[in-house]
Scaffold this motif. Structure first.
Motif, PDB file in Angstrom:
ATOM      1  N   TYR A  69       0.846  -1.372  -0.412  1.00 52.13           N
ATOM      2  CA  TYR A  69      -0.236  -0.333   0.034  1.00 52.13           C
ATOM      3  C   TYR A  69       1.407   0.882   0.043  1.00 52.13           C
ATOM      4  CZ  TYR A  69      -3.793  -2.842   1.236  1.00 52.13           C
ATOM      5  OH  TYR A  69      -4.938  -3.904   1.362  1.00 52.13           O
ATOM      6  N   TYR A  70       0.517   1.798  -0.893  1.00 55.22           N
ATOM      7  CA  TYR A  70       0.991   3.489  -0.748  1.00 55.22           C
ATOM      8  C   TYR A  70       0.095   4.500  -0.698  1.00 55.22           C
ATOM      9  CZ  TYR A  70       5.657   0.311  -2.152  1.00 55.22           C
ATOM     10  OH  TYR A  70       6.514  -0.506  -2.268  1.00 55.22           O
ATOM     11  N   GLU A  71       0.510   6.334  -0.718  1.00 55.57           N
ATOM     12  CA  GLU A  71      -0.094   6.881  -1.379  1.00 55.57           C
ATOM     13  C   GLU A  71      -0.035   7.873  -2.599  1.00 55.57           C
ATOM     14  OE1 GLU A  71      -0.903  11.465   1.192  1.00 55.57           O
ATOM     15  OE2 GLU A  71       0.902  10.771   1.442  1.00 55.57           O
ATOM     16  N   LEU A  72      -0.941   7.631  -2.999  1.00 60.23           N
ATOM     17  CA  LEU A  72      -0.546   8.391  -4.064  1.00 60.23           C
ATOM     18  C   LEU A  72       0.250   9.440  -4.568  1.00 60.23           C
ATOM     19  CD1 LEU A  72      -1.588   7.914  -7.498  1.00 60.23           C
ATOM     20  CD2 LEU A  72      -4.029   9.206  -7.124  1.00 60.23           C
ATOM     21  N   GLU A  73      -0.187  10.298  -3.538  1.00 61.01           N
ATOM     22  CA  GLU A  73       1.043  11.535  -3.568  1.00 61.01           C
ATOM     23  C   GLU A  73       2.145  11.330  -3.386  1.00 61.01           C
ATOM     24  OE1 GLU A  73      -3.940  12.939  -3.241  1.00 61.01           O
ATOM     25  OE2 GLU A  73      -2.039  11.251  -2.417  1.00 61.01           O
ATOM     26  N   GLN A 266       5.393  20.138 -10.243  1.00 58.96           N
ATOM     27  CA  GLN A 266       5.418  19.557  -9.960  1.00 58.96           C
ATOM     28  C   GLN A 266       4.371  20.440  -9.007  1.00 58.96           C
ATOM     29  OE1 GLN A 266       5.598  16.360  -9.485  1.00 58.96           O
ATOM     30  NE2 GLN A 266       6.977  15.939 -11.317  1.00 58.96           N
ATOM     31  N   GLU A 267       3.450  19.072  -8.155  1.00 58.07           N
ATOM     32  CA  GLU A 267       1.989  20.176  -6.838  1.00 58.07           C
ATOM     33  C   GLU A 267       2.222  18.891  -6.427  1.00 58.07           C
ATOM     34  OE1 GLU A 267      -1.901  21.950  -6.290  1.00 58.07           O
ATOM     35  OE2 GLU A 267      -1.208  21.289  -8.927  1.00 58.07           O
ATOM     36  N   GLY A 268       2.485  19.299  -4.694  1.00 59.64           N
ATOM     37  CA  GLY A 268       1.792  18.778  -3.513  1.00 59.64           C
ATOM     38  C   GLY A 268       2.729  18.993  -2.972  1.00 59.64           C
ATOM     39  N   ARG A 269       2.962  18.213  -1.394  1.00 56.05           N
ATOM     40  CA  ARG A 269       2.978  18.843  -0.249  1.00 56.05           C
ATOM     41  C   ARG A 269       4.643  19.047   0.031  1.00 56.05           C
ATOM     42  NH1 ARG A 269       0.464  13.544   1.835  1.00 56.05           N
ATOM     43  NH2 ARG A 269       2.381  12.932   1.479  1.00 56.05           N
ATOM     44  N   GLU A 270       4.419  20.609   0.141  1.00 52.29           N
ATOM     45  CA  GLU A 270       6.280  21.377   0.286  1.00 52.29           C
ATOM     46  C   GLU A 270       7.354  20.505   0.840  1.00 52.29           C
ATOM     47  OE1 GLU A 270       7.731  25.850   0.652  1.00 52.29           O
ATOM     48  OE2 GLU A 270       6.155  24.813   1.679  1.00 52.29           O
ATOM     49  N   GLU A 285       8.225  25.771   7.164  1.00 48.42           N
ATOM     50  CA  GLU A 285       6.590  26.773   8.528  1.00 48.42           C
ATOM     51  C   GLU A 285       5.231  25.421   8.816  1.00 48.42           C
ATOM     52  OE1 GLU A 285       5.629  30.243   8.421  1.00 48.42           O
ATOM     53  OE2 GLU A 285       7.570  31.481   8.282  1.00 48.42           O
ATOM     54  N   ASN A 286       5.286  25.080   7.541  1.00 51.91           N
ATOM     55  CA  ASN A 286       3.926  24.357   7.379  1.00 51.91           C
ATOM     56  C   ASN A 286       4.284  22.872   6.065  1.00 51.91           C
ATOM     57  OD1 ASN A 286       1.646  22.988   6.761  1.00 51.91           O
ATOM     58  ND2 ASN A 286       0.155  24.578   5.767  1.00 51.91           N
ATOM     59  N   PRO A 287       4.840  22.275   7.109  1.00 53.52           N
ATOM     60  CA  PRO A 287       5.437  21.338   5.877  1.00 53.52           C
ATOM     61  C   PRO A 287       4.479  20.690   4.922  1.00 53.52           C
ATOM     62  CG  PRO A 287       6.331  20.905   7.841  1.00 53.52           C
ATOM     63  CD  PRO A 287       5.384  21.504   7.742  1.00 53.52           C
ATOM     64  N   ASP A 288       2.931  20.114   5.649  1.00 58.85           N
ATOM     65  CA  ASP A 288       1.921  19.744   4.511  1.00 58.85           C
ATOM     66  C   ASP A 288       0.880  20.490   3.473  1.00 58.85           C
ATOM     67  OD1 ASP A 288       2.297  17.507   5.832  1.00 58.85           O
ATOM     68  OD2 ASP A 288       0.917  18.299   7.694  1.00 58.85           O
ATOM     69  N   ARG A 289       1.368  21.584   3.748  1.00 57.91           N
ATOM     70  CA  ARG A 289       0.975  22.976   2.986  1.00 57.91           C
ATOM     71  C   ARG A 289       1.564  22.456   1.106  1.00 57.91           C
ATOM     72  NH1 ARG A 289       3.111  29.058   1.277  1.00 57.91           N
ATOM     73  NH2 ARG A 289       5.544  28.406   0.594  1.00 57.91           N
ATOM     74  N   ILE A 290      -0.122  23.140   0.057  1.00 52.36           N
ATOM     75  CA  ILE A 290      -0.535  22.423  -1.411  1.00 52.36           C
ATOM     76  C   ILE A 290       1.011  23.640  -1.810  1.00 52.36           C
ATOM     77  CG2 ILE A 290      -1.302  21.164  -3.192  1.00 52.36           C
ATOM     78  CD1 ILE A 290      -0.757  19.609  -0.808  1.00 52.36           C
TER      79      ILE A 290
END
Length: 329
Positions: A69-73, A266-270, A285-290
């Motif tokens: 199992y893997y995360e698509l992103e 490329q677009e994804g979590r920073e 500051e925000n590792p999870d921002r897209i």
């Protein structure tokens, strides 16, 4: 005429049924990898690994043999990363790719495609598909995949596994990225890919939860708006020749037309993007921002130039302006 229409509908239904049936046969006789794209805004909140734990028993009850199992992103972050995953899937003799999408409203969409055997991972064509309103309905759908058929998958995993992909755990996928501007931009044309221009190479990306299911008309409208925005920015900042690419072309065709550089996005979590490109995460500051990150690919040597300083931004226009200011002297 009505009989012709009825015949057409019957033929279409038969082809769809044949496609689903063929895909199910593969699913019941071969290893599968599951790729999950789950919205963080859906309620109740569920991490993608929690979803993996929930659906694994249903997939095995349906006759499948999900080995990873893997995360698509994570898989679609870059071409180099997709190639690493594809090579690993080939090594493990994977036959099927199971896609699970959870939208903002909590609904689920699931697909099973044959593994393409190359870096595209899947290709448009026959697939098993289902829509589920909630998690219980999803489990019921998955458990019924092989209903009425005998599964050849016998020694299956009792719990989901998340095996590391060789080459990615050590960061070797980031070595192709070069932290400076490319040379000779003035001597060759820069190709600019518009949405949908990369053919099967980006088909897997269309299953990302935030863009999955967009109508064709909306995609066309977004491509038109994207081109208008790109033309405006390039006319302001970029002094050299550009070519807009609205359809897929091979590297040889592009080079033959004088296009040796391609603008990539490329677009994804920073944090994921920075790690994949070999950029230190200090001060993030925000590792999870897209965010959106632009870079330039030099086709002749497959070199990827990302600029000297990190310039990704949630607004693609801001990201593009900042990147072009870095690479244009």
């Amino acid at each position: 005429m009505k009989y012709l229409c009825l015949s057409g509908l019957i033929m279409l239904f038969s082809l769809q049924s044949f496609g689903q049936s063929t895909t199910v046969d593969f699913f019941l006789n071969g290893k599968s990898v599951v790729l999950i794209s789950a919205s963080g805004m859906a309620a109740p909140a569920m991490d993608w690994k929690v979803l993996a734990e929930e659906i694994h028993p249903a997939l095995t009850a349906g006759g499948g043999d999900p080995i990873a199992y893997y995360e698509l992103e994570e898989v679609i972050l870059s071409g180099a990363i997709k190639r690493a995953y594809a090579a690993y899937f080939s090594q493990r003799l994977v036959k099927n790719i199971v896609l699970l999408i959870r939208k903002n409203d909590g609904s689920f969409y699931s697909h099973i495609y044959p593994f393409s055997g190359n870096a595209n991972i899947i290709a448009p064509g026959a697939n098993w598909t289902a829509t589920s309103s909630d998690l219980d309905a999803l489990k019921t759908e998955l458990a019924s995949i092989g209903s009425g058929k005998r599964s050849e998958n016998l020694l299956v995993l009792e719990v989901p596994e998340y095996p590391p992909v060789p080459g990615l755990e050590s960061g070797t996928a980031s070595t192709a990225y070069i932290p400076r501007a490319p040379l000779n931009l003035d001597a060759f044309k820069l190709g600019i890919l518009l949405t949908g221009a990369s053919g099967n190479e980006d088909f897997l990306t269309t299953f990302r939860h935030d863009i999955y299911g967009k109508p064709e008309a909306q995609v066309a409208a977004e491509q038109s708006a994207e081109r208008t925005g790109l033309e405006t920015i390039f006319s302001e900042i970029y002094p050299y020749e550009v070519v807009f690419l609205t359809e897929a072309k091979s590297n040889q065709e592009l080079i033959g037309e004088g296009i040796q550089f391609i603008l990539m996005k490329q677009e994804g979590r920073e944090a994921d993007l920075m790690e994949s490109m070999g950029v230190p995460l200090q001060g993030l500051e925000n590792p999870d921002r897209i965010v959106v990150k632009y870079y330039i690919r030099f086709l002749v040597r497959n070199e990827l130039y990302i600029g000297e300083s990190w310039d990704a931004d949630p607004d693609w226009k801001t990201a593009l302006r900042d990147f072009l200011k870095q690479v244009v002297p």
